[in-house]
Design an enzyme around this catalytic site. Structure first.
Site, short mmCIF file in Angstrom:
data_model
loop_
_atom_site.label_atom_id
_atom_site.label_comp_id
_atom_site.label_asym_id
_atom_site.label_seq_id
_atom_site.Cartn_x
_atom_site.Cartn_y
_atom_site.Cartn_z
N ARG A 37 0.87 -1.18 0.00
CA ARG A 37 0.00 0.00 0.00
C ARG A 37 0.90 1.23 0.00
NH1 ARG A 37 -1.89 0.82 5.43
NH2 ARG A 37 -0.52 2.60 5.35
N HIS B 76 -3.36 4.49 4.57
CA HIS B 76 -4.46 3.52 4.68
C HIS B 76 -5.75 4.15 4.14
CE1 HIS B 76 -7.22 0.57 6.29
NE2 HIS B 76 -7.84 1.53 6.94
N TYR C 265 4.42 5.47 11.40
CA TYR C 265 4.71 4.07 11.73
C TYR C 265 5.57 3.34 10.70
CZ TYR C 265 0.52 3.43 8.80
OH TYR C 265 -0.39 3.49 7.78
#
Ligand SMILES: Cc1ncc(C[n+]2csc(CCOP(=O)(O)OP(=O)(O)O)c2C)c(N)n1
Ligand SMILES: [Mg+2]
Length: 369
Positions: free
Chosen positions: A264, A268, A277
């Site tokens: 990805r 998100h 992160y």
């Protein structure tokens, strides 16, 4: 152990595991190959536009498919018209290829529609609605596939008419009990179904390494479902393996599973900030494996013209412009429409709630606005 035809630099170098599927790739002519590139590049332009529209306050949320185009295009182009598709919430190009008008996805993410499109309308290519509750669509798909089998709509051996199901889900959803229960039923009943897992390495901020201590492809195999890992950033691998496994499933072979290893590349959703992160190094490593750049290099080496690539870019721009125009024309939904599709038939509780809403709204009549 991974099926791959295209290296990240676009060179054609099938892995040993790819040989079984090679004839399906050799059968693709220039037009089919160029169409796959077009599908991928155009949806990326749309994703970019939708993200900007969310930033401008026009959408509540946008889940970009940036980076996963090859996994999605390959599998969608492998499905046959009679198949039924159960998406998750990121399969924009799958929906487009099946015939769904992308403005219907925009409507959903704007809150201007409770579902998006009518899955029973033939123009939507048997595409079921997006499912935001993780994993829920997987038992739905298995139940539907069981019905196909019971009704004798699959398993006759005719690939042109036998029906099958493709269900999409993610690496995070793969931890949900629903997925496991669906696989038990699928294996037990020999459903005509392809489980298509997009392992994009992340479930929001949780890396796949936290949720899976063995390759995900081994989970479905553990239920007795023949399972294949593909390079999900290689559209040819996704296409060929999906095509073969889906035809095996439809003609009576029982369920099949694919783990498409992808990434990805974006957030998100527009509510997420991946810089919190994951590292720039990781993102750069996957950018090197970008599925669109890979296919572009492959096609250019085969002689695709600059004019072709410019035409694809123009189609992406036109789709983005069309989306901007049409979003401005979307009407707000009628409040009562929230009761319309809770049950497939009229229901007294829904009628009562709709009546309550009408009288509540009426109590404001005559109030100064
Ligand atoms: C049952 C359920 N639990 C939690 C959530 C919140 N949630 C939304 S997306 C997501 C991560 C999903 O990751 P994955 O299945 O890998 O799909 P991806 O978003 O990466 O495509 C979570 C935890 C949800 N929507 N549904
Ligand atoms: Mg994921």
């Amino acid at each position: 152990m991974t099926v791959r035809f295209l290296e990240p630099d676009g060179s054609f170098a099938p892995t040993p595991e790819a040989e079984r599927y090679r004839a399906l790739v050799d059968d693709l002519d220039d037009a089919a190959l160029e169409q796959m590139y077009r599908d991928m590049a155009v949806i990326r332009a749309f994703d970019r536009q939708a993200t900007l529209l969310q930033r401008q306050g026009q959408l509540a949320l946008w889940p970009p498919s940036w980076g996963q185009e090859a996994a999605q295009v390959g599998s969608a182009r492998a499905a046959r018209p009679q198949d039924t598709i159960f998406p998750s919430y990121r399969e924009h190009v799958v929906a487009k290829i099946r015939g769904v008008d992308l403005i219907d996805i925009i409507k959903l993410m704007r809150g201007a529609s409770h579902g998006g499109w009518d899955p029973s309308d033939p123009k939507n290519g048997n595409t079921r609605l997006y499912t935001l509750v993780l994993g829920t669509q997987v038992p739905h798909a298995t139940g539907y596939a069981m019905g196909l089998k019971f009704d004798g709509k699959s398993g006759t051996g005719d690939v042109e008419t036998d029906e099958a199901v493709v269900v999409y889900y993610g690496d995070g959803a793969a931890s949900e009990g629903d997925v496991h229960e669906a696989m038990v039923f699928a294996a037990s009943y020999g459903t005509p179904e392809l489980f298509f897992l997009q392992n994009n390495q992340w479930a929001i901020s949780v890396p796949v390494s936290t949720q899976a201590k063995a390759p995900l492809v081994e989970r479905s195999a553990g239920y007795g479902i023949p399972s294949v890992q593909v390079d999900g950033n290689d559209v040819l691998a996704s296409y060929a393996v999906s095509r073969m496994l889906l035809d095996e499933a439809r003609t009576g072979g029982g369920p099949r599973a694919i783990e498409a290893v992808t990434y990805r590349m974006g957030a998100h959703t527009t509510s997420d900030d991946p810089t919190k992160y994951r590292t720039k190094d990781e993102e750069a490593e996957w950018a090197r494996r970008d599925p669109i750049a890979r296919m572009r290099a492959f096609l250019a080496a085969r002689g695709a013209s600059e004019r072709f690539f410019a035409d694809v870019d123009a189609e992406g721009d036109a789709l983005a412009a069309d989306t901007r125009t049409r979003i401005a024309q979307l009407a707000d939904p009628l409040p009562e429409s929230m009761f319309a599709h809770v049950y497939s038939e009229d229901h007294p509780v829904m009628a009562e709630q709709a009546q309550w809403l009408r009288s509540y709204e009426a109590s404001f009549e005559g109030d100064a606005k």
